[in-house]
Design an enzyme around this catalytic site. Sequence first.
Site, PDB file in Angstrom:
ATOM      1  N   HIS A   1      36.044  41.029  32.950  1.00 53.75           N
ATOM      2  CA  HIS A   1      37.354  40.459  32.612  1.00 53.75           C
ATOM      3  C   HIS A   1      37.304  38.936  32.688  1.00 53.75           C
ATOM      4  CE1 HIS A   1      39.680  44.126  32.344  1.00 53.75           C
ATOM      5  NE2 HIS A   1      39.410  44.496  33.591  1.00 53.75           N
TER       6      HIS A   1
ATOM      7  N   HIS B   1      32.419  44.780  37.018  1.00 52.80           N
ATOM      8  CA  HIS B   1      33.543  45.124  36.143  1.00 52.80           C
ATOM      9  C   HIS B   1      34.552  43.978  36.069  1.00 52.80           C
ATOM     10  CE1 HIS B   1      36.672  47.870  34.442  1.00 52.80           C
ATOM     11  NE2 HIS B   1      37.483  47.016  35.075  1.00 52.80           N
ATOM     12  N   GLU B   2      34.996  43.515  37.206  1.00 51.59           N
ATOM     13  CA  GLU B   2      36.004  42.452  37.204  1.00 51.59           C
ATOM     14  C   GLU B   2      35.452  41.160  36.605  1.00 51.59           C
ATOM     15  OE1 GLU B   2      39.030  43.028  37.633  1.00 51.59           O
ATOM     16  OE2 GLU B   2      38.780  45.053  38.412  1.00 51.59           O
TER      17      GLU B   2
ATOM     18  N   HIS C   1      35.777  37.455  29.680  1.00 52.66           N
ATOM     19  CA  HIS C   1      36.723  37.507  28.566  1.00 52.66           C
ATOM     20  C   HIS C   1      37.695  36.327  28.652  1.00 52.66           C
ATOM     21  CE1 HIS C   1      39.335  40.502  26.002  1.00 52.66           C
ATOM     22  NE2 HIS C   1      38.944  39.447  25.320  1.00 52.66           N
TER      23      HIS C   1
END
Length: 683
Positions: free
Chosen positions: A476, A472-473, A479
């Site tokens: 980020h 999940h991290e 991105h």
Amino acid sequence: MTDASNPLLQPSSLPYGLPDYARIRPEHYLPAFRAAFAEQLGEVARITMVRSMPTFENTIEALERSGELLDRVAHAFYTVSSADATPEIQAVDEQLAPLMAAHTDAITLDGALYWRVRLVHEQRDSLDLDAEQGYLVERRFREMTHAGAALDDEAKAHLTLLNQQLSTLSNTFERNLLNDTNDLAVVFDSASELDGLSAGELSAAARAAQSRGLDGKLLVSLPLFTGHPYLAQLRDRDARRRIMDASRSRASRDNADDNRPVLREIVRLRAERAALLGYESHAAYVTADETAKTPDAVERMLRALAAPSARNARAERAALQAIVDGTEAEPFEIEAHDWAFYTERVRAATYDIDTSALRPWFEAERVLQDGVFFAATRLYGVTFQERPDLAAYHPGARVFEVFNADGSALGLYVLDLYTRDSKRGGAWMNPIVSQSRLRGTAPVVVNNLNVPEPGDGEPTLLTLDEVTTLFHEFGHALHGLFAVVTYPHFSGTNVYRDFVEFPSQVNEMWILWPEVLDNYARHHKAGEPLDPAIVDRLRATETFDQGHATSEYLAAAWLDQAWHRVGADADVDDVAAFEAAALADIGLNDPVVPTRYSSTYFAHVFSGGYSAGYYSYIWSEVLDADTVDWFRENGGLTRENGDRFRNRLLGVGGSKDPLEAYRDFRGRDAEIAPLLKRRGLED
């Protein structure tokens, strides 16, 4: 201190502008901030003193060029203050909070600057602007207006005072939470009390105790959320109760670190600020500049999901109670600290899966290299090379250089995996350097997790939840790495708050993707892959326990909304009573399924950037679930799919309306049906 002696006041000579943390000391930060504040105020003054009429170049672009030193210093400092908040750094943070708020207001509320921005905005359709420039004009005008730039001088002075007070209180909330979380770490006398933990987990508890001078003891630190990963494994019911009680009492014990008066004042001041800005509540103020637009839109979604989630949780609770009644010599009523343990019993009985037994297949380095990095390489062509020659802000943080498929340099990725007393709870990504064509900068991003560090020689074996957090991290991080924009205002993850979780949630899909899972899920000693039958059963459990998981999340999201829908004249004197009433209102007041975050340790909304915005995770998950369906329909883990997702969505950063970017990628608006199916909420 001279400029030459302060490494923060000179551009870093390290690759990608990585701050030279080996030379930076706590005493360097405040002088650097003061110099950076002065420099940007001078830059803005030169914009407003221009005699010629406002243009995009002499106003909007000039504003984008301003503050480069401040951005450099702030990114360097806030990375440290969240991940290695020593007493010296905390002292700097306390002094800095009101100074930063005052500086931000000095620019955002500058009447002369706003006049120039407004004139450019009025003329934007007649100017020769590209798409990013046009959107930048819109966003700059909207954000300054939203922040209060159109207020009269008296109201602005009041607003500035409120913002400084709120900044200080948010800092106090975070400091109190860190202190009390450390103080409440649970000490055990013997390994028998922690029966059920692995050798690696026991060694981590021993290492944690030893670091505090508690030789011979075992210390279990507390994560940010209400529960604890160990609750699924601990056989001793009293040990489970002690951990849960400690977790739920954080910052609410009538001591110096009690956050109840702090959060009540934060809520009051936020409501007062919203009223000053013309909104009926802080929630109305926040959502007005998000994709949701109104608190009512948020409420409709949360209420629509709450009823079926609570219904499913009740059914799950009945199944747990049946296990207790049928297996325990002295049956008891299930309580919150029992849920995770008996959920694993039900999972084992229903699906023949013991998730704690899977940890030997999730060795951290292999998950990182052969899972997280492998999926990114297959999807986007990027590769990673560790740079031990580059020092991050803490010895435990590792630096990797990232390259595009053609071998060109992309940026740096920093991973800080392990928990420590100076690190705030939870997991997050933040930029250390933001990409911008205007400034000629490339991205440097960091992921922080809070995995217990085992003793020397012991492998770091992750839970499935920790694997999920890492993927999940890293979403980020991708991105932040992939966004390619001209203007720093749009760099990386600078998008609407209720959109920012979307790319990270999408990246979770690769955890159980066959070719990814088979590559990283290998036994750390024997090397064999997970049994395909176990993998099939894991996939079959995707809706398992979703009533509980969704209910605890929705309870926190609604609690956030409830606090931030109160008016400026409201007087909340009992935090616990307010929580109880709010959760009863939405039908999520089940004591066996407590909210994921109670108010006194709800850092997302009282010291982070999610105030009135914690709904963002489920809001973004509508897009995420719809996107996962698209990948499955279009061949999954392919470079063609990755390039489309990178170029049309991740790569635009904040330079485009996020829902427009989504439509460009998907070909239509997102549909909610995939989310309902994923969470088992279909009728």
